[in-house]
Design a protein around this motif. Structure first.
Motif, short mmCIF file in Angstrom:
data_model
loop_
_atom_site.label_atom_id
_atom_site.label_comp_id
_atom_site.label_asym_id
_atom_site.label_seq_id
_atom_site.Cartn_x
_atom_site.Cartn_y
_atom_site.Cartn_z
N GLU A 35 -10.44 3.72 2.21
CA GLU A 35 -9.43 3.79 1.20
C GLU A 35 -8.73 2.32 1.21
OE1 GLU A 35 -7.52 7.66 -0.57
OE2 GLU A 35 -6.87 7.25 1.16
N GLU A 36 -8.40 1.93 2.22
CA GLU A 36 -7.45 0.59 2.39
C GLU A 36 -8.17 -0.40 2.03
OE1 GLU A 36 -6.09 3.74 5.00
OE2 GLU A 36 -7.90 2.90 5.09
N GLU A 37 -9.49 -0.50 2.27
CA GLU A 37 -10.28 -1.51 1.63
C GLU A 37 -10.72 -1.43 0.26
OE1 GLU A 37 -13.45 -2.17 5.59
OE2 GLU A 37 -13.92 -0.72 3.91
N LYS A 55 -14.69 -3.28 -4.86
CA LYS A 55 -15.70 -3.10 -3.64
C LYS A 55 -16.75 -1.83 -3.85
CE LYS A 55 -15.41 -3.33 1.41
NZ LYS A 55 -15.80 -4.69 1.27
N GLU A 66 -8.37 -0.48 -1.93
CA GLU A 66 -6.93 -0.79 -2.53
C GLU A 66 -7.11 -2.32 -2.69
OE1 GLU A 66 -3.96 1.12 -0.09
OE2 GLU A 66 -4.38 3.25 -0.92
N ALA A 67 -7.57 -2.92 -1.60
CA ALA A 67 -7.27 -4.40 -1.42
C ALA A 67 -8.46 -5.18 -2.24
CB ALA A 67 -7.53 -4.95 0.10
N ASP A 68 -9.36 -4.30 -2.63
CA ASP A 68 -10.53 -4.82 -3.38
C ASP A 68 -11.09 -3.82 -4.37
OD1 ASP A 68 -12.45 -6.18 -4.85
OD2 ASP A 68 -13.81 -6.62 -2.92
N PRO A 69 -10.40 -3.54 -5.43
CA PRO A 69 -10.83 -2.25 -6.53
C PRO A 69 -12.19 -2.35 -6.97
CG PRO A 69 -8.68 -3.35 -7.05
CD PRO A 69 -9.34 -4.23 -5.97
#
Length: 478
Positions: A188-190, A197, A192-195
Motif C-alpha cells: 500500500e505504501e508503494e 505502480k 501511495e508513492a507511485d499510484p
C-alpha cells in the motif's frame, strides 16, 4: 525429412540468456538449426568480453537494433527499454521475413516470457511461438494465477508480511508473504508513492502470462519431480508445459558439462588452484549471482559472521555488487582480508560450475537464483540460502522446507545479523542438521541427473518437443 529451424529471442539479462543458450545447444545437438537473436547492446557486450558465443559451432548469432545506445556500459532505464520495443518488433519482423525466404526457414520462435512483445511479431509472420521460462514452474504459476492474489485483497498488500500467509496460488504450498515474489505484490505504501505502480504491474502480468494457453509449448528450466504440483495444475488449466531442465545437463555428453562464457566478467581461475590445497568438503563457497546487489551493512555482517565461524571460504564479490559503493576497500571491515588470509580467498568472479564440482566445496551460500540453485543441486552441494529478490524467496522455501537441501540464514526484523550468519554456517558445515542436509542433497542430485538420462522426465519432454518441431518442419516443406 526437413530440418526444423528454431529462432531464439532471449530476455537480455544474464539469468535469462544462460538457459536460452543452453536450450539452443541441446536443440542443435539434436540436429536442429538454431539462430540466436540478441540486441545490438548485448552483441557489443559479447564482443567486449570476447565471448565464445561469437564463434559458437552450433548456434548462428544475429542481432537486431532496439534504437537505444548500444554501449554495454550504459544501462538503459526501464522507460528506455519500453521505448525500444517498437524498434525491436520492426527489426525482428524484418529478420524473420528474410529468414522465411531463405532455404531453411524458421519453424518456430522461442522467446523469453518477459519478451511478450514477440507475440505481435510471430502472429504477423505466422510462426508458432514457444516460451522458455527460466525459473521453476511454481513461480510461473504465481504470474498465471495473479488474479487470485488481486481477488484475495493481496494487491496492494496491507499488514505484516511476516504474519501473512499466501494460500491462493494452485501448485504452490502456503508461503509467508515475506518469502513471496515481491515484484508481484506491491505494498500500500508503494502504491501511495507511485499510484501507477499497480496498473503497470497488472499490464505486465497480463502481457506476460495472459496468453499461456495459446503458446505452442511452454518450456520450463525445471524438473518435474521437484516441481510436479505446479506443472500438473498448469496442464489442467490448458497450458502445454514441458519441464526440460536442467538445460545445462541436456547438452552435456557423457556427464561432461561444458558451456560458453556469456558473462562479461573475467573468471578468476586461480581460485581452482587455491581449492586444490584445501581438504574435502571444508570450504564454503559464497556467491550472489550476476545481478544481485547487497547493502554495505549486509556485506559487513556477512564478513563478521564468516570470520567468527572460522571456516575456510571462497567469496565472490562482483564489481558493482554493493549498493552505493564504488571502492572495494570500503566494502569489508578493516583488516578482514588480513585476518582471514590463511583460510579465505576473495575473487571478483569465479568459474562457478568448476567450483561447485570441486571436492573441497562443502557448502554454497547463495542468493537462491534458479540457475545457481540448479547448479548446486546437480553437484550435490548443500545451500545456505540468503535470497535477495524476485523468485529467490520462494526458491528458499523449497530449498529448506520441501526439498530439505539447505538451511536459510535467519533474518531478525527483516535484517541478517552476524550471529545468524555464524550460526547458519556452523549448522551447515559441522552440525547434525548439516549432515542431514548433505545426505538429502545427494539424493536430489540423483533425481536431477536421472531426469536427463534416457527415459528421464526432462529428456522425454525435450524429445517430445524436438519431435513436434520436426513434424512441423515436414508439414511446411510439403
Amino acid at each position: 525429412m526437413a530440418k526444423a529451424h528454431v529462432v531464439l529471442v532471449p530476455y537480455t539479462s544474464q539469468g535469462h540468456m544462460t538457459p536460452m543458450v543452453q536450450l539452443g545447444e541441446a536443440l542443435a545437438e539434436a540436429g536442429l538449426q538454431v539462430t540466436l537473436v540478441v540486441t545490438a547492446r548485448v552483441l557489443a557486450a559479447l564482443e567486449r568480453a570476447e565471448s565464445s558465443l561469437l564463434q559458437h559451432p552450433l548456434l548462428v548469432l544475429r542481432s537486431i537494433d532496439d534504437g537505444l545506445n548500444p554501449d554495454p556500459n550504459v544501462a538503459p532505464s526501464f522507460a528506455d527499454v519500453l521505448a525500444g520495443i517498437p524498434s525491436l518488433q520492426r527489426n525482428l519482423e524484418s529478420l524473420l521475413l528474410e529468414m522465411l525466404a531463405a532455404p531453411f526457414p524458421p519453424t518456430c520462435v522461442v522467446s523469453g516470457t518477459f519478451c511478450s512483445w514477440t507475440q505481435v511479431v510471430t502472429s504477423k509472420v505466422d510462426l508458432p511461438r514457444v516460451e522458455l521460462w527460466s525459473s521453476p514452474t511454481y513461480v510461473y504459476s504465481v504470474g498465471f494465477h495473479h488474479g487470485r492474489l488481486v481477488s484475495a485483497g493481496m494487491v496492494p498488500f496491507k499488514g505484516s508480511m511476516e504474519d501473512t500467509w499466501i494460500t491462493c496460488i494452485p501448485g504452490l504450498p502456503p508461503v509467508r508473504a515475506s518469502d513471496f515474489v515481491r515484484e508481484f505484490m506491491p505494498t500500500e505504501e508503494e502504491m501511495e508513492a507511485d499510484p501507477k505502480k499497480c496498473e503497470g504491474l497488472l499490464k505486465v502480468v497480463k502481457e506476460s502470462y495472459g496468453g499461456a494457453r495459446n503458446l505452442y509449448r511452454l518450456l520450463v528450466n525445471s524438473i518435474y519431480e521437484l516441481d510436479s504440483n505446479a506443472t500438473d495444475d498448469l496442464r489442467a488449466e490448458g497450458v502445454h508445459v514441458l519441464p526440460v531442465g536442467p538445460l545445462f545437463l541436456q547438452n552435456s555428453s557423457k556427464g561432461i558439462i561444458e558451456r560458453p562464457r556469456i558473462n562479461a566478467l573475467e573468471e578468476d581461475q586461480t581460485c581452482l588452484q587455491w581449492l586444490d590445497g584445501r581438504e574435502a568438503s571444508s570450504v564454503l563457497y559464497i556467491a550472489f549471482g550476476s545481478e544481485a546487489r547487497l547493502l554495505k551493512d549486509d556485506m559487513q555482517e556477512l564478513a563478521y559472521g564468516l570470520e567468527a565461524s572460522g571456516h575456510s571460504f571462497l567469496w565472490v564479490i562482483r564489481p558493482g555488487s554493493v549498493v552505493d559503493e564504488q571502492s572495494f576497500d570500503c566494502i569489508l571491515p578493516e583488516g578482514f582480508e588480513e585476518r582471514t588470509a590463511a583460510h579465505g580467498k576473495i575473487v571478483s568472479w569465479a568459474p562457478q560450475m568448476e567450483v561447485l564440482a570441486h571436492s573441497a566445496i562443502g557448502g554454497f551460500m547463495s542468493h537462491c537464483g534458479w540457475n545457481s540453485t540448479l547448479e548446486a543441486l546437480c553437484h550435490g552441494v548443500p545451500i545456505l540460502a540468503w535470497p535477495q529478490r524476485a523468485d529467490q524467496g520462494l526458491n528458499k522455501v523449497f530449498i529448506e522446507d520441501h526439498w530439505k537441501v539447505g538451511i536459510a540464514v535467519q533474518k531478525h526484523g527483516g535484517k541478517v545479523k552476524r550471529a545468524a550468519v555464524e550460526t547458519a554456517i556452523k549448522q551447515l558445515m559441522t552440525e547434525e542438521r548439516g549432515a542431514l542436509v548433505r545426505k538429502r542433497v545427494k539424493e536430489v542430485k540423483d533425481t536431477v541427473w536421472k531426469s536427463v538420462q534416457e527415459d528421464g522426465s526432462s529428456r522425454r519432454h525435450l524429445d517430445e518437443f524436438i519431435h513436434a518441431l520436426n513434424s512441423l518442419a515436414d508439414q511446411k516443406s510439403m
